[in-house]
Scaffold this motif. Structure first.
Motif, short mmCIF file in Angstrom:
data_model
loop_
_atom_site.label_atom_id
_atom_site.label_comp_id
_atom_site.label_asym_id
_atom_site.label_seq_id
_atom_site.Cartn_x
_atom_site.Cartn_y
_atom_site.Cartn_z
N GLY A 46 15.17 -51.10 17.31
CA GLY A 46 15.58 -50.33 16.12
C GLY A 46 16.46 -49.16 16.50
O GLY A 46 16.15 -48.40 17.42
N VAL A 47 17.57 -49.03 15.81
CA VAL A 47 18.47 -47.89 16.00
C VAL A 47 18.59 -47.18 14.67
O VAL A 47 19.11 -47.75 13.70
N GLN A 48 18.06 -45.99 14.60
CA GLN A 48 18.12 -45.23 13.35
C GLN A 48 19.58 -44.91 13.02
O GLN A 48 20.43 -44.86 13.90
N GLY A 49 19.82 -44.72 11.73
CA GLY A 49 21.18 -44.46 11.28
C GLY A 49 21.88 -43.38 12.07
O GLY A 49 21.44 -42.23 12.08
N VAL A 85 29.32 -42.82 11.44
CA VAL A 85 29.74 -43.85 12.39
C VAL A 85 31.26 -44.05 12.34
O VAL A 85 31.91 -44.24 13.37
N HIS A 86 31.82 -44.01 11.15
CA HIS A 86 33.24 -44.32 10.99
C HIS A 86 34.15 -43.30 11.68
O HIS A 86 35.33 -43.56 11.88
N GLU A 87 33.58 -42.14 12.05
CA GLU A 87 34.39 -41.13 12.73
C GLU A 87 34.25 -41.22 14.25
O GLU A 87 34.93 -40.48 14.97
N LEU A 88 33.39 -42.11 14.73
CA LEU A 88 33.13 -42.19 16.17
C LEU A 88 33.97 -43.28 16.82
O LEU A 88 34.24 -44.33 16.22
N LYS A 89 34.36 -43.04 18.06
CA LYS A 89 34.90 -44.12 18.87
C LYS A 89 33.74 -45.04 19.24
O LYS A 89 32.58 -44.62 19.28
N ILE A 90 34.04 -46.30 19.53
CA ILE A 90 32.97 -47.26 19.79
C ILE A 90 32.14 -46.85 21.00
O ILE A 90 30.91 -47.00 21.01
N GLU A 91 32.78 -46.25 22.01
CA GLU A 91 32.01 -45.84 23.19
C GLU A 91 31.08 -44.67 22.86
O GLU A 91 29.99 -44.55 23.44
N GLU A 92 31.49 -43.80 21.94
CA GLU A 92 30.62 -42.69 21.53
C GLU A 92 29.40 -43.21 20.78
O GLU A 92 28.27 -42.73 20.98
N TYR A 93 29.65 -44.21 19.93
CA TYR A 93 28.53 -44.81 19.20
C TYR A 93 27.54 -45.45 20.17
O TYR A 93 26.32 -45.29 20.05
N VAL A 94 28.06 -46.18 21.16
CA VAL A 94 27.20 -46.86 22.13
C VAL A 94 26.36 -45.85 22.90
O VAL A 94 25.16 -46.06 23.13
N GLN A 95 26.96 -44.74 23.30
CA GLN A 95 26.22 -43.72 24.05
C GLN A 95 25.08 -43.14 23.21
O GLN A 95 23.97 -42.95 23.70
N GLY A 134 23.63 -44.63 20.70
CA GLY A 134 22.65 -45.70 20.50
C GLY A 134 21.76 -45.91 21.71
O GLY A 134 20.55 -46.13 21.58
N LEU A 135 22.34 -45.84 22.89
CA LEU A 135 21.54 -45.98 24.12
C LEU A 135 20.48 -44.90 24.19
O LEU A 135 19.33 -45.16 24.59
N GLN A 136 20.85 -43.70 23.83
CA GLN A 136 19.90 -42.59 23.86
C GLN A 136 18.75 -42.84 22.89
O GLN A 136 17.58 -42.56 23.21
N GLN A 137 19.06 -43.40 21.72
CA GLN A 137 18.02 -43.65 20.71
C GLN A 137 17.00 -44.67 21.17
O GLN A 137 15.82 -44.61 20.81
N VAL A 138 17.43 -45.65 21.98
CA VAL A 138 16.50 -46.70 22.41
C VAL A 138 15.88 -46.39 23.77
O VAL A 138 15.24 -47.24 24.38
N GLY A 139 16.08 -45.17 24.25
CA GLY A 139 15.44 -44.74 25.48
C GLY A 139 16.15 -45.13 26.75
O GLY A 139 15.54 -45.10 27.83
N LEU A 140 17.44 -45.48 26.66
CA LEU A 140 18.22 -45.81 27.85
C LEU A 140 19.18 -44.68 28.18
O LEU A 140 19.47 -43.82 27.34
#
Length: 475
Positions: free
Chosen positions: A360-363, A367-377, A379-385
């Motif tokens: 699960g990745v909370q909202g 998102v539309h203002e982020l670069k894809i790599e920023e979103y991934v970073q 998201g990784l933090q949210q899932v404990g990575l």
């Protein structure tokens, strides 16, 4: 979106519709059964026939809304840029033809023309603390319940899963019905009782100011009961008549506004098993929470059909808001890229932690203002990575370039979603008919406001031509 009206179908035609639905879902259910966040990890695009890929590849969101979902923008002319394969055209036509229509049979001006947050159908006291969507729902369902109660001679309405009591309040203090509200959450019941008192005070003030217009007279607040309803057993508190019920036995009408999961099935079973329950008006939702088996299939006919099984993902897909997503496609806003970004994130998660699937990745805001790599970073933090894991940027950018493919696949899945809802609700109709009861499905809400807008109406005795009264809207 066009569709089939239940009212025009005989019992045998309803059975045949169930057969057709299971056949189509057996062939193409894999599209809706897929998780869009696994678009890249499971290479979902390749699961489509090559001719479909060629037809859908490169279509922008407004074109998908128009050509695939059949929801063109205002004044838009439908034009295909290429010849589509017959199999895709056939699926599109079949999806339109087999799904229950979600368009109400009446056409009236919107009650929100003057004010988008205030329904003109409700007076100010009944709108207080109620969002526009709920205002629309309690007015439409409340009016239908009142008519059904009059037609069947009911002495009491039971609102099951009543929450904060907005529907119960409108039916009792607005429409003069005797209402019992059943809710399992003590806090919600206390909130409902508080709102009852607020409304009574507001109505008393209105009556003093305008005695000719506002007349609450002997109308009573709903009688609230704290009780969880088990779908597997009968609930005695639900069936007990109110103290002031007339002599000769109570005649109950059960209703539920978006009764969640098994709760809507519990209403059907109480209606079927209890002679004192003479009518039902139920709007279901949250099909993924149905006990399976147990709450689906209910009818012997559907249970005997090959391919009748519906996975959790299929039932979850049936809850999507098709009209709302088509509107988003027409606007082609940057928010549509969320699915693509999340699917790209899933590839990074699987690479770092292969056993971690679909966490699960909370909202993630904006998102539309982020670069894809920023979103991934993030998201990784949210899932404990570790958010600073080395990223393969060319791969991420290649994923981002396929955004329209992701949107196209999700749109194709949404095309099938109404078929699943139709099969679930059709199964309930057939279940009631197998026991000799009379049941219909009516679209009563504006689907753009309230996507789960089909109310199941059932009676112990046929209403005949009188049933048409339920399909009209009071002025």
């Amino acid at each position: 979106m066009p569709g089939v009206s239940v009212r025009g179908l005989s019992h045998e035609e309803r059975r045949q519709l169930a057969v057709n639905l299971t056949r189509v879902l057996s062939l193409y259910g894999f599209i809706l059964d897929a998780y869009i966040i696994e678009f890249f990890t499971d290479n979902l695009w390749s699961t489509l026939p090559c001719s479909w890929q060629e037809a859908l590849d490169g279509l922008n969101p407004p074109q998908l809304a128009t050509l695939l979902l059949g929801m063109p923008g205002e004044g838009e002319v439908v034009r295909y840029r290429s010849v589509w394969p017959l199999t895709l055209l056939a699926l599109k036509s079949t999806a339109y033809a087999l799904a229950f229509t979600r368009t109400p049979g009446f056409q009236t001006p919107s009650e929100f023309l003057e004010n988008p947050s205030q329904s003109s159908r409700l007076t100010a006291p009944f709108r207080k603390h109620v969002r526009p969507k709920k205002q629309h729902e309690i007015w439409r369902l409340g009016e239908l319940v009142k008519k059904l109660s009059d037609l069947t001679g009911c002495t009491q309405v039971v609102d099951v899963g009543s929450g904060q009591g907005h529907l119960s309040r409108f039916m009792s203090l607005g429409l003069g019905l005797k209402v019992k509200s059943i809710e399992g959450d003590q806090r919600l019941v206390e909130r409902a009782q508080h709102l009852d008192q607020q409304l009574l005070q507001a109505l008393e003030k209105e009556e003093k100011r305008n005695p000719q217009v506002v007349q609450i007279g002997s109308r009573c607040s709903p009688h609230h009961v704290v009780q969880w309803v088990d779908p597997r057993t009968l609930c005695e508190k639900l069936l007990l008549p109110l103290e002031n019920s007339p002599q000769g036995g109570a005649r109950l009408l059960l209703t539920g506004l978006h009764a969640c999961g098994d709760l809507s099935v519990a209403l059907l079973r109480h209606f079927s098993c209890c002679p004192e329950v003479v009518a039902l008006a139920s709007v279901g939702c949250c099909y993924m929470k149905l006990s399976n088996p147990g709450s689906y299939p209910l009818s012997q006919w559907v249970a005997a059909l090959p391919g009748c099984e519906l996975s959790y993902r299929l039932r979850e897909g049936a809850c999507h808001a098709l009209e709302e997503y088509a509107e988003r496609l027409q606007k082609a806003g940057p928010g549509l890229r969320t699915h693509c970004y999340r699917a790209a994130l899933e590839t990074v998660i699987r690479h770092a932690q292969p056993k971690l699937c679909r966490p699960g990745v909370q909202g993630i805001p904006r998102v539309h203002e982020l670069k894809i790599e920023e979103y991934v970073q993030r998201g990784l933090q949210q899932v404990g990575l570790d958010p600073h894991l080395p990223l393969n940027l060319p791969t991420l950018w290649a994923h981002q370039a396929q955004e329209n493919r992701v949107v196209a696949f999700f749109s194709l899945a949404l095309l099938l979603a109404p078929l699943v809802e139709t099969l679930i609700l059709l199964d309930r109709l057939l279940y009631l008919q197998e026991q000799g009861f009379h049941s219909e499905l009516l679209p009563i809400f504006n689907p753009e406001l309230s996507p789960r807008n089909l109310v199941l109406v059932a009676t112990k005795r046929p209403l005949g031509q009188a049933f048409s009264v339920l399909e009209t809207e009071d002025s």
